[in-house]
Structure formats: C-alpha cells, structure tokens
Design a protein around this motif. Structure first.
Motif, mmCIF file in Angstrom:
data_model
loop_
_atom_site.group_PDB
_atom_site.id
_atom_site.type_symbol
_atom_site.label_atom_id
_atom_site.label_comp_id
_atom_site.label_asym_id
_atom_site.label_seq_id
_atom_site.Cartn_x
_atom_site.Cartn_y
_atom_site.Cartn_z
ATOM 1 N N ARG A 158 0.830 -1.222 0.000
ATOM 2 C CA ARG A 158 0.000 0.000 0.000
ATOM 3 C C ARG A 158 0.856 1.260 0.000
ATOM 4 N NH1 ARG A 158 -2.216 -3.822 -0.584
ATOM 5 N NH2 ARG A 158 -1.822 -3.058 -2.660
ATOM 6 N N THR A 159 2.093 1.145 0.521
ATOM 7 C CA THR A 159 2.970 2.315 0.540
ATOM 8 C C THR A 159 3.936 2.275 -0.641
ATOM 9 O OG1 THR A 159 4.444 1.147 2.089
ATOM 10 C CG2 THR A 159 2.839 2.644 3.054
ATOM 11 N N GLY A 160 3.637 1.418 -1.620
ATOM 12 C CA GLY A 160 4.424 1.400 -2.845
ATOM 13 C C GLY A 160 5.754 0.675 -2.773
ATOM 14 N N ARG A 161 5.976 -0.067 -1.684
ATOM 15 C CA ARG A 161 7.243 -0.795 -1.573
ATOM 16 C C ARG A 161 7.137 -2.107 -2.344
ATOM 17 N NH1 ARG A 161 6.954 2.167 3.027
ATOM 18 N NH2 ARG A 161 8.909 2.951 3.915
ATOM 19 N N GLN A 162 8.182 -2.378 -3.142
ATOM 20 C CA GLN A 162 8.218 -3.616 -3.910
ATOM 21 C C GLN A 162 8.468 -4.798 -2.989
ATOM 22 O OE1 GLN A 162 7.697 -3.686 -7.239
ATOM 23 N NE2 GLN A 162 7.457 -1.461 -7.255
ATOM 24 N N ARG A 163 8.190 -5.996 -3.515
ATOM 25 C CA ARG A 163 8.505 -7.206 -2.759
ATOM 26 C C ARG A 163 9.975 -7.169 -2.346
ATOM 27 N NH1 ARG A 163 8.907 -13.367 -5.073
ATOM 28 N NH2 ARG A 163 9.682 -14.280 -3.157
ATOM 29 N N GLY A 164 10.197 -7.453 -1.062
ATOM 30 C CA GLY A 164 11.571 -7.508 -0.576
ATOM 31 C C GLY A 164 12.120 -6.169 -0.118
ATOM 32 N N ALA A 165 11.376 -5.076 -0.367
ATOM 33 C CA ALA A 165 11.865 -3.766 0.081
ATOM 34 C C ALA A 165 11.883 -3.707 1.598
ATOM 35 C CB ALA A 165 10.968 -2.656 -0.463
ATOM 36 N N ALA A 166 12.842 -2.946 2.139
ATOM 37 C CA ALA A 166 12.947 -2.833 3.587
ATOM 38 C C ALA A 166 11.895 -1.860 4.113
ATOM 39 C CB ALA A 166 14.332 -2.340 3.964
ATOM 40 N N PHE A 167 11.392 -2.145 5.290
ATOM 41 C CA PHE A 167 10.430 -1.272 5.951
ATOM 42 C C PHE A 167 10.889 -1.235 7.407
ATOM 43 C CE2 PHE A 167 5.570 -0.297 5.858
ATOM 44 C CZ PHE A 167 5.832 0.958 6.383
ATOM 45 N N PRO A 168 11.871 -0.341 7.699
ATOM 46 C CA PRO A 168 12.504 -0.339 9.022
ATOM 47 C C PRO A 168 11.484 -0.271 10.164
ATOM 48 C CG PRO A 168 13.653 1.141 7.552
ATOM 49 C CD PRO A 168 12.439 0.697 6.813
ATOM 50 N N LEU A 169 11.774 -0.947 11.225
ATOM 51 C CA LEU A 169 10.934 -1.087 12.419
ATOM 52 C C LEU A 169 9.734 -1.982 12.184
ATOM 53 C CD1 LEU A 169 11.046 2.335 14.302
ATOM 54 C CD2 LEU A 169 12.035 0.124 14.947
ATOM 55 N N VAL A 170 9.016 -1.794 11.065
ATOM 56 C CA VAL A 170 7.883 -2.685 10.779
ATOM 57 C C VAL A 170 8.403 -4.099 10.538
ATOM 58 C CG1 VAL A 170 5.966 -3.166 9.200
ATOM 59 C CG2 VAL A 170 6.481 -0.808 9.868
#
Ligand code: CTP
Ligand code: MG
Length: 181
Positions: free
Chosen positions: A111-123
């Motif tokens: 939903r936030t436009g991050r591709q598969r495997g993209a980092a999402f720090p803390l989450v």
C-alpha cells in the motif's frame, strides 16, 4: 531477577520467532493473494507470501510450543528459573499472530508502494512480535498477563529487533534470503 526476566522473555516468544524463519526456509509456490491486486492496482500481498510458507510457519510455531512445553521443567531446572508452559490457545496466538503480523506488514508495504523484498525499518523487525502479543492477549489473556509482565515486555521489545536483524543477516549470508533484513 534479570536472568529470569530475560529467560522468560525469550522462552515465551520462541513460538513467535520461528514462524518467519520456517516460512523463509520452505516458502514458495502459490501466493496467498493468487495474484490479485488491491484498488490501488498493486498486489494485495505479492509473491513473497505463499500458502506453503504460511502453513509451514504456523506449524513450526505450534510444534516448537509443544516441544518447549514438554521440556520446560528440565530446562527451567538447568537454568534455575521457572519457565512458562504453552497452553494450546497461547501457542496458537503466538504462532498465528506472528504469521499474521508478517502478512499485515506485507500488505502495508504494498500500500505504501514498496516492492517485494523492500525494507520497511521497524515494521520488518516488530510486525510479528506486536501481532503475536496482540493475538495471544486476545486468545489467552490470563496466560499473557501472567507471563508478559512489564519487565518481560521491555526485554521482548528490545531483544526482538536485535535477534531479527541477526537471524536475517545470517539467513542472507547462508543464501537463504535475498535481502539481509
Ligand atoms: N515466505 C513465504 N510465505 C510467507 C512468508 C515468507 O513463502 N508467509 C517466503 C517467500 O519465499 C519470501 C521469503 O520467505 O520471499 C522471505 O520472506 P519475507 O522477507 O517476509 O518476504 P519478502 O519476499 O520480502 O516479501 P514482502 O516484501 O512482501 O515482505
Ligand atoms: Mg523481506
């Protein structure tokens, strides 16, 4: 005392720690979202969340909880601390909650436009802990409030990101994971 708090925190969270790693080890195959997209046109979850990985993760968490439950007296004696057992609903809450947290994080990444495997720090580091604690609190509130005292909770919230970063870096170095997070 500190040893008891740390031992309890790690012991109680183990059934929530293994599901993600088991999913990485045996994941693959048909994606949970069957390729469907959300109204933003992006994938619901993506190809990184599969039936096999999810099922393996939940089963690994449940199996570990049963194993720990059987060994808790022995290990507790060795360490000189009283370790918690895992009633069925507590095991389900930890294992299913951990996998659900990973799926929810994946949904939020898309939903936030991050591709598969993209980092999402803390989450990335806390999704499974927060969801596991929430579900176990719902399914086994008495057990959860006895085991997760404030000091234990504090250790869980500090130690989990560190453990997560460590195991994922190891999985990356071993070639099991595409990214080190
Ligand atoms: N995996 C799986 N099923 C899951 C979770 C993980 O099959 N429920 C497997 C997939 O092969 C995935 C790998 O484990 O690629 C790594 O997991 P993870 O890092 O959580 O997924 P990502 O590929 O990074 O995807 P996303 O960006 O959606 O988190
Ligand atoms: Mg990832």
């Amino acid at each position: 005392m500190l040893v008891e708090v740390v031992a309890t925190a790690l012991w109680a969270m183990l059934p929530a720690y293994v599901p993600n790693n088991a999913a990485v080890l045996v994941g693959g195959g048909r994606p949970l979202d069957a390729g469907r997209t959300w109204r933003d046109g992006r994938r619901l979850l993506g190809d990184g969340k599969t039936w096999r990985g999810t099922a393996a993760g939940v089963l690994a968490g449940l199996a570990l909880a049963a194993l720990l439950d059987a060994g808790r007296a022995t290990v507790g004696d060795l360490l000189g601390v009283a370790l918690p057992g895992f009633p069925p609903l507590a095991a389900v809450g930890l294992a299913v909650g951990a996998m659900a947290g990973d799926l929810l994080a994946s949904f939020l990444k898309r939903r936030t436009g991050r591709q598969r495997g993209a980092a999402f720090p803390l989450v990335d580091q806390l999704d499974f802990v927060v969801a596991a604690l929430a579900l176990v609190g719902l399914l086994a509130p008495g057990w959860a409030s006895t085991v997760f005292t404030l000091p234990v909770l504090a250790v869980v919230l500090v130690a989990t990101p560190a453990l997560h970063v460590g195991t994922n870096a190891a999985a990356y170095l071993l070639g099991l994971k595409d990214e080190p997070y």
